[in-house]
Design a protein around this motif. Structure first.
Motif, short mmCIF file in Angstrom:
data_model
loop_
_atom_site.label_atom_id
_atom_site.label_comp_id
_atom_site.label_asym_id
_atom_site.label_seq_id
_atom_site.Cartn_x
_atom_site.Cartn_y
_atom_site.Cartn_z
N ARG A 161 -1.34 -27.53 -37.72
CA ARG A 161 -0.43 -27.34 -38.85
C ARG A 161 0.46 -28.63 -38.44
O ARG A 161 -0.33 -30.09 -38.16
CB ARG A 161 0.41 -27.02 -39.52
N LEU A 162 2.02 -28.90 -38.64
CA LEU A 162 2.26 -29.92 -38.07
C LEU A 162 3.10 -29.43 -37.22
O LEU A 162 3.15 -30.54 -36.21
CB LEU A 162 3.71 -29.84 -39.32
N HIS A 163 2.49 -28.82 -36.44
CA HIS A 163 2.92 -28.31 -34.86
C HIS A 163 2.23 -29.25 -33.38
O HIS A 163 1.06 -29.65 -33.98
CB HIS A 163 3.34 -27.26 -34.58
N LYS A 164 2.96 -29.35 -32.40
CA LYS A 164 2.90 -30.05 -32.01
C LYS A 164 2.52 -28.63 -30.68
O LYS A 164 3.76 -28.24 -29.75
CB LYS A 164 2.70 -31.74 -31.20
N ILE A 165 1.33 -28.90 -29.33
CA ILE A 165 1.10 -28.48 -28.30
C ILE A 165 0.65 -29.17 -27.56
O ILE A 165 0.20 -29.48 -27.34
CB ILE A 165 0.00 -26.63 -28.96
N ASP A 166 1.66 -28.65 -26.28
CA ASP A 166 1.38 -29.70 -25.20
C ASP A 166 0.58 -28.23 -24.06
O ASP A 166 1.21 -27.17 -23.94
CB ASP A 166 2.78 -30.28 -24.55
N LEU A 167 -0.60 -29.12 -23.37
CA LEU A 167 -1.13 -28.03 -22.26
C LEU A 167 -1.07 -28.91 -20.74
O LEU A 167 -1.96 -29.92 -20.76
CB LEU A 167 -2.49 -27.86 -22.77
N TYR A 168 -0.19 -28.39 -20.18
CA TYR A 168 -0.65 -28.58 -18.78
C TYR A 168 -1.56 -27.95 -17.92
O TYR A 168 -0.98 -26.80 -17.87
CB TYR A 168 1.28 -28.63 -17.91
N GLN A 169 -2.03 -28.45 -16.99
CA GLN A 169 -2.93 -27.78 -16.23
C GLN A 169 -3.32 -28.25 -14.59
O GLN A 169 -2.83 -30.09 -14.94
CB GLN A 169 -4.19 -27.30 -16.57
N TRP A 170 -2.99 -27.62 -14.02
CA TRP A 170 -3.14 -28.10 -12.34
C TRP A 170 -4.14 -26.88 -11.65
O TRP A 170 -3.91 -26.17 -11.99
CB TRP A 170 -1.74 -28.58 -12.03
N PRO A 171 -4.23 -27.85 -10.66
CA PRO A 171 -5.18 -26.44 -9.46
C PRO A 171 -4.10 -25.71 -8.78
O PRO A 171 -3.59 -26.06 -8.95
CB PRO A 171 -6.58 -27.41 -8.36
N ALA A 172 -4.63 -24.41 -8.84
CA ALA A 172 -4.19 -23.09 -8.88
C ALA A 172 -5.14 -22.21 -7.97
O ALA A 172 -6.06 -21.39 -8.64
CB ALA A 172 -2.64 -22.75 -9.78
N THR A 173 -4.39 -21.38 -6.97
CA THR A 173 -4.82 -20.30 -6.45
C THR A 173 -4.66 -19.13 -7.74
O THR A 173 -4.11 -19.57 -8.39
CB THR A 173 -4.10 -19.50 -5.35
N PRO A 174 -5.65 -18.31 -6.87
CA PRO A 174 -6.16 -17.70 -8.49
C PRO A 174 -4.82 -16.09 -7.90
O PRO A 174 -4.24 -16.08 -6.98
CB PRO A 174 -7.09 -16.51 -8.00
N GLY A 175 -4.89 -15.55 -8.91
CA GLY A 175 -3.92 -14.01 -9.24
C GLY A 175 -2.36 -14.26 -10.14
O GLY A 175 -1.74 -14.11 -9.86
N ALA A 176 -2.15 -15.35 -10.78
CA ALA A 176 -1.36 -15.66 -11.66
C ALA A 176 -2.25 -14.72 -13.45
O ALA A 176 -2.69 -15.25 -13.40
CB ALA A 176 -1.13 -17.28 -11.73
N ALA A 177 -1.08 -14.18 -13.39
CA ALA A 177 -1.60 -12.88 -14.59
C ALA A 177 -0.56 -14.29 -15.91
O ALA A 177 0.64 -14.55 -15.85
CB ALA A 177 -0.23 -11.98 -14.22
N PRO A 178 -1.72 -13.51 -16.94
CA PRO A 178 -0.75 -14.54 -18.24
C PRO A 178 0.61 -14.07 -18.25
O PRO A 178 1.17 -13.40 -18.21
CB PRO A 178 -1.40 -13.84 -19.05
N GLU A 179 1.47 -14.82 -18.79
CA GLU A 179 3.12 -14.10 -18.80
C GLU A 179 3.33 -15.62 -20.30
O GLU A 179 3.08 -16.07 -20.47
CB GLU A 179 4.40 -14.60 -17.77
N THR A 180 4.47 -14.69 -21.08
CA THR A 180 5.22 -15.99 -22.22
C THR A 180 6.34 -16.01 -21.72
O THR A 180 7.30 -15.21 -21.14
CB THR A 180 5.09 -14.89 -23.36
#
Length: 222
Positions: A161-180
């Motif tokens: 809609r009128l909102h902007k979302i930035d998505l940052y990404q970089w290489p990382a090792t596995p194991g990072a659980a989703p968080e907010t």
């Protein structure tokens, strides 16, 4: 090394000549990237340091400039612990992109245009999604390179809609659980797919941002 010591060292040993427009532009770019990567409380200290060492930097040659920038960056970067300052850095970068830009350096809703643009600008190939997210209301606007923790990082811009979302990404090792998280009224959602770390930042509510993150994970797993 203290700032005054650095300035004295440059005055005594650096070769000097009038700085051209290209050199001044590169200096401003380096400090802009450093500032964008810092938390708000750290940027104030950086400006104070810059004000003190600027006269010395203005006339140094190419080699001395590289040394000066490296030493100056070391004064800041070790103090920015990833676990404590990353969310603040990402929010600050998102706000800066919205206020003064650029929100994206390559403008396109086609991943086959956005993904190749990162070649030569990063030492990794970011994941770019378009159609699967567009079907759920998230329009790809483009991408840019953003400094995060002092290194060039892929940032994708989406619109809901009128909102902007930035998505940052970089290489990382596995194991990072989703968080907010929430910082300064902005919501953040972070997750890892085992090869890359992702962080989405937006002023949309937490439920909608979580839906974006879920839609991204589902689409990238296809």
């Amino acid at each position: 090394m203290e700032d005054d010591d650095l300035s004295a060292l440059l005055r005594q040993h650096a070769s000097r000549h009038a700085a051209g427009d290209g050199l001044r532009t590169r200096v401003r770019t380096q400090f802009t990237l450093q500032a964008a990567a810092q938390a708000p409380h750290a940027r104030l200290r950086w400006r104070e340091r810059l004000a003190r060492i600027h006269p010395a930097l203005a006339g140094v040659g190419g080699l001395a400039l590289g040394v000066a920038l490296t030493l100056s960056a070391l004064l800041i970067v070790p103090r920015l612990h990833p676990d404590g300052t990353l969310p603040d850095q990402l929010v600050a970068a998102h706000v800066r992109a919205l206020q003064v830009g650029p929100l994206y350096e390559v403008a396109s809703s086609d991943r086959h245009t956005v993904k190749p643009w990162f070649q030569g600008r990063l030492d990794y190939a970011p994941t770019v999604l378009d159609a699967p997210l567009r079907e759920q209301g998230y329009l790809l606007l483009g991408g840019r390179v953003q400094a995060v923790h002092g290194r060039p990082t892929a940032a994708l811009a989406y619109q809901l809609r009128l909102h902007k979302i930035d998505l940052y990404q970089w290489p990382a090792t596995p194991g990072a659980a989703p968080e907010t998280l929430q910082r300064r009224g902005f919501n953040l959602a972070g997750w890892s797919d085992g090869a890359m770390q992702y962080w989405a930042v937006s002023d949309v509510d937490a439920t909608e941002l979580a839906h974006f993150a879920s839609a991204w994970r589902a689409a990238s797993a296809r």
